[in-house]
Write an enzyme that holds these catalytic residues in place. Structure first.
Site, PDB file in Angstrom:
ATOM      1  N   GLU A   1       2.613   5.012  -3.989  1.00 40.08           N
ATOM      2  CA  GLU A   1       2.600   5.943  -5.146  1.00 40.08           C
ATOM      3  C   GLU A   1       3.932   6.659  -5.331  1.00 40.08           C
ATOM      4  O   GLU A   1       4.261   6.941  -6.503  1.00 40.08           O
ATOM      5  CB  GLU A   1       1.465   6.963  -4.965  1.00 40.08           C
ATOM      6  CG  GLU A   1       0.083   6.354  -5.054  1.00 40.08           C
ATOM      7  CD  GLU A   1      -0.265   5.432  -3.890  1.00 40.08           C
ATOM      8  OE1 GLU A   1       0.127   5.738  -2.759  1.00 40.08           O
ATOM      9  OE2 GLU A   1      -0.909   4.406  -4.134  1.00 40.08           O
TER      10      GLU A   1
ATOM     11  N   ASP B   1       0.858  -1.194   0.000  1.00 36.81           N
ATOM     12  CA  ASP B   1       0.000   0.000   0.000  1.00 36.81           C
ATOM     13  C   ASP B   1       0.892   1.242   0.000  1.00 36.81           C
ATOM     14  O   ASP B   1       2.116   1.141   0.154  1.00 36.81           O
ATOM     15  CB  ASP B   1      -0.887  -0.056   1.264  1.00 36.81           C
ATOM     16  CG  ASP B   1      -1.936   1.026   1.276  1.00 36.81           C
ATOM     17  OD1 ASP B   1      -2.313   1.522   0.203  1.00 36.81           O
ATOM     18  OD2 ASP B   1      -2.389   1.386   2.387  1.00 36.81           O
TER      19      ASP B   1
ATOM     20  N   ASP C   1      -8.918   3.769  -2.024  1.00 34.89           N
ATOM     21  CA  ASP C   1      -9.854   4.246  -1.000  1.00 34.89           C
ATOM     22  C   ASP C   1     -11.135   4.824  -1.585  1.00 34.89           C
ATOM     23  O   ASP C   1     -11.340   6.043  -1.615  1.00 34.89           O
ATOM     24  CB  ASP C   1      -9.157   5.272  -0.101  1.00 34.89           C
ATOM     25  CG  ASP C   1      -7.990   4.639   0.643  1.00 34.89           C
ATOM     26  OD1 ASP C   1      -7.884   3.395   0.624  1.00 34.89           O
ATOM     27  OD2 ASP C   1      -7.171   5.385   1.210  1.00 34.89           O
TER      28      ASP C   1
HETATM   29  C1  GLC Z   1      -4.595   3.354   2.882  1.00 32.98           C
HETATM   30  C2  GLC Z   1      -5.137   2.130   2.134  1.00 32.98           C
HETATM   31  C3  GLC Z   1      -6.189   1.455   2.961  1.00 32.98           C
HETATM   32  C4  GLC Z   1      -5.619   1.097   4.333  1.00 32.98           C
HETATM   33  C5  GLC Z   1      -5.062   2.325   5.011  1.00 32.98           C
HETATM   34  C6  GLC Z   1      -4.354   2.002   6.322  1.00 32.98           C
HETATM   35  O1  GLC Z   1      -5.558   4.319   2.978  1.00 32.98           O
HETATM   36  O2  GLC Z   1      -5.588   2.453   0.860  1.00 32.98           O
HETATM   37  O3  GLC Z   1      -6.690   0.331   2.304  1.00 32.98           O
HETATM   38  O4  GLC Z   1      -6.615   0.517   5.116  1.00 32.98           O
HETATM   39  O5  GLC Z   1      -4.136   2.985   4.178  1.00 32.98           O
HETATM   40  O6  GLC Z   1      -3.299   1.155   6.112  1.00 32.98           O
END
Ligand code: GLC
Length: 749
Positions: A409, A406, A480
Site C-alpha cells: 500500500e 503483499d 485480510d
Molecule cells: C498480510 C497479507 C496476508 C499474509 C500476511 C503475512 O497480512 O495480507 O495474506 O499472510 O501478511 O505475510
C-alpha cells in the site's frame, strides 16, 4: 472559480478553453471517451493508469450556442458553459451527467464552533457535513441513479448514499461495511440511470474522496487533496460498453496461464520444506485437485525478500522441482520492505544506487514491516523497476511459478509514511502523498515486466494494492478478510465491484484469513469461491488450520466436489479470461451488468453471474438450507437437477450443505474438461460440451495455456451453435493450434 468563458482554440481533438480565471482542456479521445482536464497542479496528465496515446480519430463538431459551446461526436453531446459547467448528453439528447449548479446543502452539519469544542475535549469529529477539497467536482444526482465500481470497497454493490476515500490502506481490523478505504484505489465508477448510463474515471492519485449522495441526495462529488482535476467521461449504450471503453483506456487483464485458474492452497505459517512436501502429498492422496502452493513470508531468511531460509528449506530448488513433478507450482510472497541490514545484497545495492524512498533531508527513509527496520524501493522510478525486475531471477532460477506481492500500500508498522517522503514519478521527484496510491501498481508493473523478460511464460503476479489500470499487471485478492459470515456475504459485492472496475482476476481468502473458520463456513465459502477467478484458501498465522481435510469426511467430500467442479469448468473460465482480454468484461459479474433494465437486480447483493451463462446463488447465511433466488429474464436450468425455471421471478431453492444453487441460461453450450488433479495432468484432454435446451451460440478459445504464442495466432477459436433441437454446428473461426482429440457433446433435457 472559473468565471466567464472568454475564448477557445482547437488543436486536433483537443480544445483549450480560456476562462477568466483558468484555462482548461477538453479532449475527444474517442467518440465515447472525453477527457476533462483542469491543470491545477501540472500542465500534463501524469497518468499511471493510462499508458500510451489513447486518442483515436473521432469526428466531432464544435458549435457556439447562445450561452455555451456544443461539442458533439456521433455518440455524445457535451455542452460547455461559463464557470466550466459541463453537461453530457447521449446522441438522442437525453441528459446523462450534469454539473451541479445548486447550493451545497449537507443533510447534517455541525457548526464550526461545536467541532472546535469537541476537538478541544479530545474527541474525533465524524460529522456528515460537506467537505470541500482543493480539487473537486460536483455532479447532479437523479432519482433512481445507482452507482457501481470503485474497486474493493466494502459494503453493498450499489454505492449510492455512501462515501468513500481512496488511500490504499492495510487495515487489520475486521473489514466493516462502513470502511471508507481499503487496499486498492480505483477511481472509476459507473452511474446507471433510469434512462442512460455513463462512467467516470477520475485520474488523480492523491488522497481522494467520493460522496455518492450521502451529503445530499441531489448531488454527488469526487475530489482530492491535491493534483489536477483530470477525469474521463465514458459513454456507451450499456454497462458492458462502458466497461469496454474504460478498459480500452486503462488496459485489460492479459490472458493468464491456465494453471493459474486452478486451485491454490496457502496459509501463513507453512514454515518448512517438509510441510510443503506433506501438503502436496496430502492433496494428491485425498484427490483434491491443486495447481499451486503459496509460500508466505516464512520461506524467507528473517523476512528478507530475495532470500530463502536454508535451515527449514534445505534445497528449495529440488523441492520446487519435486512439487512441479506432481503438477504443483510454487508461488512466493514478495513484500516491498527491504530489511535494513549490512551486507544484505538487496539493501546494499539499493542504497548504493539510491533506489529507496528518502526523507526530505535526503536520508533514506526507514519504517518497520515484517523484517523490522525496512526501506521502501521507489517503484515509480524506471531504474528501480528494472532493478527489482531483474533480481526476480533469484526466483525464476529456482523454478518458482508466480509472485504474490503483499504489503504494497505500502504498509508500515511504525506509523504512516509522512506525506513528504520523496519518491520518484518516472523522471521527477514526487511526494508520498502523490505516489502512495500507485505504489502497489508500480510494484506490480515492475514484477510483471521483470518476470516477462526472465521467462517465456505469461507472468502470474498477485497484488494486494492497486490503482486504476493494475489489471494489466496483476491479479488481486481482497486482503485480510475474516472467517465471518458477514465477510462471506461481502465477498459477492466486493468481487463484483472489482470486476466492474477493470480488475477481473480476483478472489477472496477462502475460509477467511483472520479468526477461525467453521466447517459450515468453509464449505459455503468454497461453494462461492470456486467461481472466483483466483481460487485460493488462505489463512493467518495462529488461526485454526483450514485445509479441506481439517473438519472430517463430510466437509472434505463437499470441498472436493467444488474444487472438481471448478476443474471441469476450466475451459469455460479460460474462455471468460479470453473474453476479458478482448472486451474488458469481468469473470464474476453482478446481474446488473447484463440486465441493467431489470430493477430487481440493481441492488442484488447475494447472487452473481460467472460469465453470461452461469448464475450462482451461494448460501451466505449460517444454517440456511434453502435460499431465495431471483432469476432474470429468459429460462434458466438448475445445474444439478436440470429443472427449468422461468425468469423474472423469485424462487425458493433447496440448498442443503452440499448444494450451491447454480443456474444455466437456456441455449448455453457449456465447455467442460474431464476431471484432472492439475492443469496438464491429461496432456490433451477432450472437450466436453454440455448443451442446454434453447437456441444459442458460443465462442470457444483453445491454446497452449502458457506463453505468448497466441498473440502470433497460435490458437484455435470455435463457434458452436445450437438450434435447440439436438443439433450442434461447429465452425472454426481461427485455426492456429491443435485440434482436440475429441469433442464430446451431451444434451441436457
Ligand atoms: C498480510 C497479507 C496476508 C499474509 C500476511 C503475512 O497480512 O495480507 O495474506 O499472510 O501478511 O505475510
Amino acid at each position: 472559480m472559473f468565471g466567464a468563458l472568454l475564448n477557445y482554440e482547437q488543436k486536433g481533438q483537443a480544445i483549450t478553453l480560456h476562462y477568466e480565471k483558468q484555462s482548461v482542456q477538453i479532449q475527444v479521445l474517442t467518440n465515447r471517451v472525453i477527457n476533462v482536464f483542469v491543470p491545477l497542479k501540472a500542465s500534463e496528465h501524469r497518468s499511471k493508469a493510462i499508458e500510451g496515446n489513447k486518442e483515436l480519430p473521432a469526428a466531432f463538431t464544435l458549435n457556439k450556442a447562445d450561452d455555451h459551446l456544443i461539442l458533439a461526436t456521433d455518440s455524445l453531446i457535451c455542452r460547455i458553459y461559463d464557470d466550466f459547467m459541463i453537461d453530457f448528453y447521449d446522441k438522442e439528447g437525453t441528459l446523462l451527467c450534469a454539473d451541479y449548479r445548486g447550493q451545497r446543502i449537507p443533510r447534517f452539519e455541525l457548526s464550526e464552533s461545536f467541532i472546535a469544542f469537541i476537538k478541544q475535549e479530545g474527541h474525533d469529529v465524524n460529522d456528515t457535513g460537506s467537505r470541500n477539497h482543493p480539487v473537486q467536482c460536483i455532479k447532479q444526482l437523479d432519482a433512481g441513479d445507482c452507482i457501481y465500481g470503485l474497486g474493493d470497497k466494502t459494503g453493498v454493490l450499489n454505492k449510492r448514499c455512501y462515501e468513500y476515500e481512496n488511500w490504499n490502506s492495510d487495515i487489520p481490523d475486521p473489514h466493516e461495511d462502513c470502511f471508507k478505504s481499503l487496499y486498492k484505489s480505483i477511481p472509476f465508477f459507473i452511474t446507471l440511470k433510469e434512462k442512460g448510463i455513463y462512467g467516470i474515471f477520475y485520474d488523480n492519485t492523491f488522497k481522494s474522496y467520493f460522496n455518492f449522495g450521502k451529503e445530499n441526495d441531489q448531488y454527488y462529488s469526487f475530489g482530492s487533496d491535491d493534483g489536477n482535476l483530470d477525469y474521463y467521461f465514458i459513454g456507451g449504450d450499456s454497462m458492458p460498453e462502458i466497461l469496454a471503453n474504460y478498459t480500452y483506456l486503462t488496459g485489460r487483464m492479459p490472458l493468464p496461464q491456465k494453471w493459474a485458474l486452478g486451485y491454490h492452497q496457502s496459509r501463513w505459517g507453512y514454515d518448512s520444506e517438509r510441510t510443503f512436501r506433506e501438503l502436496a502429498a496430502k492433496l494428491r492422496e485425498l484427490r483434491i485437485p491443486c495447481d499451486a502452493l503459496h509460500f508466505d513470508i516464512d520461506y524467507m531468511e528473517r523476512y528478507k525478500v530475495f532470500t530463502w531460509n536454508r535451515e527449514r528449506f534445505t534445497d528449495p530448488k529440488a523441492m520446487i522441482s519435486d512439487l512441479k513433478k506432481q503438477g504443483i507450482k510454487a508461488v512466493t510472497i514478495i513484500d516491498p520492505g527491504v530489511k535494513v541490514e549490512k551486507d544484505y545484497p538487496m539493501y546494499e545495492e539499493g542504497i548504493e544506487n539510491g533506489f529507496f524512498a528518502k526523507s526530505p533531508d535526503g536520508s533514506v527513509y526507514v519504517n518497520k514491516v515484517w523484517p523490522g527496520d525496512a526501506v521502501y524501493p521507489d517503484f515509480g522510478s524506471p531504474a528501480v523497476r528494472k532493478w527489482w525486475g531483474s533480481r526476480l531471477q533469484f526466483y525464476t532460477d529456482l523454478g518458482v511459478g508466480g509472485v504474490w506481492n503483499d504489503m504494497n500500500e505500502p504498509a508500515s508498522f511504525n506509523g504512516p509514511l509522512p506525506d513528504d517522503i520523496v519518491f520518484t514519478d518516472e523522471n521527477r521527484p514526487a511526494t508520498h502523498a502523490e505516489m502512495h496510491n500507485v505504489y502497489g501498481h508500480n510494484m506490480a508493473k515492475a514484477t510483471y515486466e521483470g518476470w516477462k523478460s526472465l521467462t517465456d511464460k505469461r507472468p502470474f503476479v498477485i497484488t494486494r494494492a492497486c490503482y486504476g489500470g493494475s489489471q494489466k499487471y496483476a491479479t488481486a485478492w481482497t486482503g485480510d478478510n475474516q472467517s465471518l459470515w458477514s465477510h462471506l456475504r461481502m465477498a459477492i459485492p466486493q468481487q463484483c465491484n472489482l470486476g466492474l472496475s477493470g480488475m477481473a482476476f480476483i478472489g477472496t481468502d477462502i475460509g477467511g484469513f483472520g479468526a477461525d473458520t467453521t466447517p459450515e463456513l468453509l464449505v459455503r465459502w468454497v461453494e462461492l469461491g470456486c467461481f472466483s477467478p483466483l481460487f485460493r484458501n488462505h489463512c493467518a498465522l495462529g488461526g485454526m488450520n483450514q485445509e479441506p481435510w481439517q473438519f472430517g469426511e463430510e466437509t472434505l467430500a463437499i470441498y472436493r466436489k467444488y474444487v472438481n467442479l471448478r476443474y471441469t469448468l476450466l475451459p469455460y473460465f479460460y474462455d471468460l479470461c479470453r473474453e476479458c482480454e478482448q472486451t474488458g468484461l469481468p469473470i464474476i459479474r453482478p446481474l446488473v451488468l447484463h440486465y441493467e433494465h431489470d430493477n430487481h437486480v440493481r441492488n442484488l447483493n447475494d447472487e452473481f453471474l460467472a460469465g453470461e451463462h452461469l448464475l450462482v446463488a451461494p448460501v451466505v447465511e449460517q444454517g440456511a438450507r434453502k435460499r431465495m433466488v431471483y432469476l432474470p429474464e429468459g429460462v434458466w436450468y438448475d445445474y444439478w437437477t436440470h429443472t427449468a425455471y422461468e425468469g423474472q421471478q423469485y424462487y425458493v431453492i433447496d440448498a442443503p450443505l452440499d448444494v450451491c444453487p447454480i443456474f444455466v441460461k437456456a441455449g448455453t453450450i457449456l465447455p467442460k474438461a474431464p476431471a484432472q488433479m492439475y492443469v496438464g495432468e491429461i496432456e490433451d484432454p477432450e472437450l466436453l460440451l454440455e448443451v442446454y435446451p434453447g437456441e444459442g451460440s458460443y465462442v470457444h478459445y483453445h491454446d497452449n495455456g502458457e506463453d505468448f504464442a497466441y498473440r502470433d495466432g497460435a490458437y484455435h477459436e470455435y463457434l458452436f451453435k445450437t438450434n435447440g433441437k439436438g443439433e450442434l454446428e461447429i465452425t472454426k473461426l481461427h485455426e492456429g493450434y491443435k485440434d482436440y482429440p475429441k469433442i464430446v457433446t451431451s444434451y441436457i433435457s
